[in-house]
Design a protein around this motif. Structure first.
Motif, PDB file in Angstrom:
ATOM      1  N   VAL A  87       0.852  -1.190   0.000  1.00 20.39           N
ATOM      2  CA  VAL A  87       0.000   0.000   0.000  1.00 20.39           C
ATOM      3  C   VAL A  87       0.885   1.235   0.000  1.00 20.39           C
ATOM      4  O   VAL A  87       1.621   1.486   0.952  1.00 20.39           O
ATOM      5  CB  VAL A  87      -0.945   0.020   1.234  1.00 20.39           C
ATOM      6  N   THR A  88       0.825   1.987  -1.096  1.00 17.77           N
ATOM      7  CA  THR A  88       1.629   3.198  -1.230  1.00 17.77           C
ATOM      8  C   THR A  88       0.750   4.320  -1.779  1.00 17.77           C
ATOM      9  O   THR A  88      -0.369   4.090  -2.222  1.00 17.77           O
ATOM     10  CB  THR A  88       2.817   2.979  -2.195  1.00 17.77           C
ATOM     11  N   LYS A  89       1.317   5.522  -1.767  1.00 15.28           N
ATOM     12  CA  LYS A  89       0.610   6.678  -2.329  1.00 15.28           C
ATOM     13  C   LYS A  89       0.883   6.765  -3.830  1.00 15.28           C
ATOM     14  O   LYS A  89       1.358   7.773  -4.331  1.00 15.28           O
ATOM     15  CB  LYS A  89       1.047   7.967  -1.627  1.00 15.28           C
ATOM     16  N   ASP A  90       0.515   5.713  -4.534  1.00 13.38           N
ATOM     17  CA  ASP A  90       0.791   5.644  -5.972  1.00 13.38           C
ATOM     18  C   ASP A  90      -0.373   6.111  -6.839  1.00 13.38           C
ATOM     19  O   ASP A  90      -0.328   6.017  -8.054  1.00 13.38           O
ATOM     20  CB  ASP A  90       1.182   4.227  -6.369  1.00 13.38           C
ATOM     21  N   ILE A 136      -6.604   4.320  -2.195  1.00 12.86           N
ATOM     22  CA  ILE A 136      -6.477   3.069  -1.439  1.00 12.86           C
ATOM     23  C   ILE A 136      -5.673   3.296  -0.166  1.00 12.86           C
ATOM     24  O   ILE A 136      -6.035   2.805   0.905  1.00 12.86           O
ATOM     25  CB  ILE A 136      -5.862   1.958  -2.315  1.00 12.86           C
ATOM     26  N   TRP A 137      -4.567   4.057  -0.252  1.00 11.98           N
ATOM     27  CA  TRP A 137      -3.743   4.290   0.933  1.00 11.98           C
ATOM     28  C   TRP A 137      -4.569   4.985   2.016  1.00 11.98           C
ATOM     29  O   TRP A 137      -4.439   4.659   3.199  1.00 11.98           O
ATOM     30  CB  TRP A 137      -2.480   5.107   0.606  1.00 11.98           C
TER      31      TRP A 137
END
Length: 167
Positions: free
Chosen positions: A18-21, A142-143
């Motif tokens: 989970v990243t800020k992608d 998502i993050w």
């Protein structure tokens, strides 16, 4: 607060993928109007007239809804009444937590992934099953959803012993 929580736990989130992608969850409601074969042949092929009739029925339902209350709640009630999708009709046609990787019909997926999509947008989408009357319920990073859920869970867990003792 959620941003700070994520930053504090960013390494653990990264390990979980989970990243800020920019990845998002999408929520949509839909009403499936199944295409029907107008011939008595019993086969599963549909004529142009069959598809046109299905589209006209879907468009009429959408137009009638727009002429009425035209809220998400009224759309959900209509989905419970009219949708041929047994997997979602009982919950108002709602599909939550859809992503770019969700295994859905291409046209359906392309509709909710459209970056210009706004809450309350509606439209018709054709699939092999018929026409879907679509309602966009929203999207979120998502993050952010992961961090918010975890943060709330931690706060509730911290408050529970005192609440249990008090009551």
């Amino acid at each position: 607060e959620v941003n700070a929580y994520f930053a504090e736990n960013e390494e653990a989130y990264a390990e979980a993928g989970v990243t800020k992608d920019g990845s998002k969850y999408y929520d949509v409601r839909h009403i499936l109007i199944e295409v029907k074969n107008s011939s008595d042949s019993g086969d599963a092929t549909y004529s142009e007239e069959d598809w046109a009739a299905c589209q006209a029925e879907a468009q009429k339902i959408l137009d009638d809804w727009k002429a009425g209350e035209a809220t998400e709640d009224s759309f959900a009630a209509l989905a419970m009444e009219k949708s041929a999708d047994g997997g979602s009709s009982a919950n108002g046609g709602l599909y939550e937590y859809l992503t770019a990787e969700t295994n859905f019909v291409a046209n359906f997926k392309a509709w909710y992934l459209d970056e210009s999509r706004q809450i309350g947008d509606t439209g018709l989408v054709q699939s092999d099953y018929g026409y879907h009357i679509m309602y966009f319920s929203g999207s979120r990073d998502i993050w952010y959803a992961a961090a918010e859920g975890d943060m709330i869970s931690e706060k509730v867990s911290a408050l529970m012993p005192a609440a249990m003792e008090k009551h």
